[in-house]
Every structure is written in C-alpha cells, then in structure tokens.
Design a protein around this motif. Structure first.
Motif, PDB file in Angstrom:
ATOM      1  N   ALA A 109      -9.495  29.048  62.688  1.00  0.00           N
ATOM      2  CA  ALA A 109      -9.121  27.652  62.430  1.00  0.00           C
ATOM      3  C   ALA A 109      -8.553  27.486  61.023  1.00  0.00           C
ATOM      4  CB  ALA A 109     -10.332  26.741  62.625  1.00  0.00           C
ATOM      5  N   LEU A 110      -9.164  28.124  60.041  1.00  0.00           N
ATOM      6  CA  LEU A 110      -8.682  28.011  58.665  1.00  0.00           C
ATOM      7  C   LEU A 110      -7.329  28.691  58.487  1.00  0.00           C
ATOM      8  CD1 LEU A 110     -11.998  28.588  56.676  1.00  0.00           C
ATOM      9  CD2 LEU A 110     -10.831  26.414  57.123  1.00  0.00           C
ATOM     10  N   ALA A 111      -7.141  29.833  59.128  1.00  0.00           N
ATOM     11  CA  ALA A 111      -5.847  30.523  59.035  1.00  0.00           C
ATOM     12  C   ALA A 111      -4.740  29.685  59.668  1.00  0.00           C
ATOM     13  CB  ALA A 111      -5.928  31.893  59.694  1.00  0.00           C
ATOM     14  N   THR A 112      -5.024  29.094  60.806  1.00  0.00           N
ATOM     15  CA  THR A 112      -4.038  28.231  61.452  1.00  0.00           C
ATOM     16  C   THR A 112      -3.738  27.017  60.584  1.00  0.00           C
ATOM     17  OG1 THR A 112      -4.743  28.951  63.645  1.00  0.00           O
ATOM     18  CG2 THR A 112      -3.544  26.872  63.528  1.00  0.00           C
ATOM     19  N   ALA A 113      -4.761  26.411  60.026  1.00  0.00           N
ATOM     20  CA  ALA A 113      -4.558  25.241  59.162  1.00  0.00           C
ATOM     21  C   ALA A 113      -3.718  25.597  57.935  1.00  0.00           C
ATOM     22  CB  ALA A 113      -5.897  24.665  58.735  1.00  0.00           C
ATOM     23  N   ALA A 114      -3.925  26.774  57.370  1.00  0.00           N
ATOM     24  CA  ALA A 114      -3.169  27.186  56.176  1.00  0.00           C
ATOM     25  C   ALA A 114      -1.674  27.262  56.458  1.00  0.00           C
ATOM     26  CB  ALA A 114      -3.680  28.521  55.662  1.00  0.00           C
ATOM     27  N   THR A 115      -1.304  27.649  57.665  1.00  0.00           N
ATOM     28  CA  THR A 115       0.119  27.762  57.998  1.00  0.00           C
ATOM     29  C   THR A 115       0.774  26.406  58.246  1.00  0.00           C
ATOM     30  OG1 THR A 115      -0.284  28.066  60.362  1.00  0.00           O
ATOM     31  CG2 THR A 115      -0.189  30.060  59.002  1.00  0.00           C
ATOM     32  N   ALA A 116      -0.034  25.360  58.408  1.00  0.00           N
ATOM     33  CA  ALA A 116       0.517  24.035  58.698  1.00  0.00           C
ATOM     34  C   ALA A 116       0.953  23.287  57.437  1.00  0.00           C
ATOM     35  CB  ALA A 116      -0.490  23.197  59.473  1.00  0.00           C
ATOM     36  N   PHE A 117       0.607  23.785  56.250  1.00  0.00           N
ATOM     37  CA  PHE A 117       1.021  23.109  55.017  1.00  0.00           C
ATOM     38  C   PHE A 117       2.524  23.275  54.810  1.00  0.00           C
ATOM     39  CE2 PHE A 117      -3.480  23.355  54.253  1.00  0.00           C
ATOM     40  CZ  PHE A 117      -3.749  22.193  53.528  1.00  0.00           C
ATOM     41  N   PRO A 118       3.186  22.269  54.249  1.00  0.00           N
ATOM     42  CA  PRO A 118       4.645  22.344  54.080  1.00  0.00           C
ATOM     43  C   PRO A 118       5.092  23.361  53.031  1.00  0.00           C
ATOM     44  CG  PRO A 118       3.814  20.290  53.173  1.00  0.00           C
ATOM     45  CD  PRO A 118       2.660  20.968  53.851  1.00  0.00           C
ATOM     46  N   ASP A 119       4.186  23.737  52.121  1.00  0.00           N
ATOM     47  CA  ASP A 119       4.566  24.765  51.142  1.00  0.00           C
ATOM     48  C   ASP A 119       3.328  25.548  50.703  1.00  0.00           C
ATOM     49  OD1 ASP A 119       3.470  23.662  48.545  1.00  0.00           O
ATOM     50  OD2 ASP A 119       4.852  22.047  49.051  1.00  0.00           O
TER      51      ASP A 119
END
Length: 74
Positions: free
Chosen positions: A34-44
């Motif tokens: 979940a944390l890895a997926t969330a990290a990729t969702a940030f715009p930068d």
C-alpha cells in the motif's frame, strides 16, 4: 500504468520527475504494498520523499527506496 491518480481518477502521468519504482520494507506485505503504491501516486519525487520521511518519523521500521526515471537515466 496501473496506478490511478486519486484526484483525477485517471492513470498517473508518467514523467521523469515522478516515482517510477517504489520499494518499501514494513512489518507486513500488505502495508508495504500500500505504501509503495501510494508513493507512486505523488505528482513529483520531492513530495513523495517528504511524505516517506514523515512516515519514517512516525514508524521507524519503515524503509523506502524511491526511484525516478531521471535517477535511472542519469
């Protein structure tokens, strides 16, 4: 990409400034995923790294390895 931007409900835009690979070590695989997926969702990457650092302050067992496309090319 299969990661959906929660604000636009569209796949995240691929660019050299956002996270292309996120690996997380956590107490469980579910949390790490979940944390890895969330990290990729940030715009930068700057925002993703700031978020990861904040989480590490709250939970010292988390470890993050965040990579951008420019990290790989450079």
């Amino acid at each position: 990409t299969h990661i959906i931007n929660p604000k636009t409900l569209l796949p995240i835009e691929v660019s050299s400034k956002n996270i292309c690979s996120a690996t997380v070590h956590a107490k469980s695989c579910v949390i790490a995923d979940a944390l890895a997926t969330a990290a990729t969702a940030f715009p930068d990457a700057l925002q993703a790294h700031a978020w990861a650092e904040q989480l590490q302050e709250e939970e010292s067992t988390f470890e993050f390895w965040l990579v951008t496309r420019s990290d790989i090319i450079d």
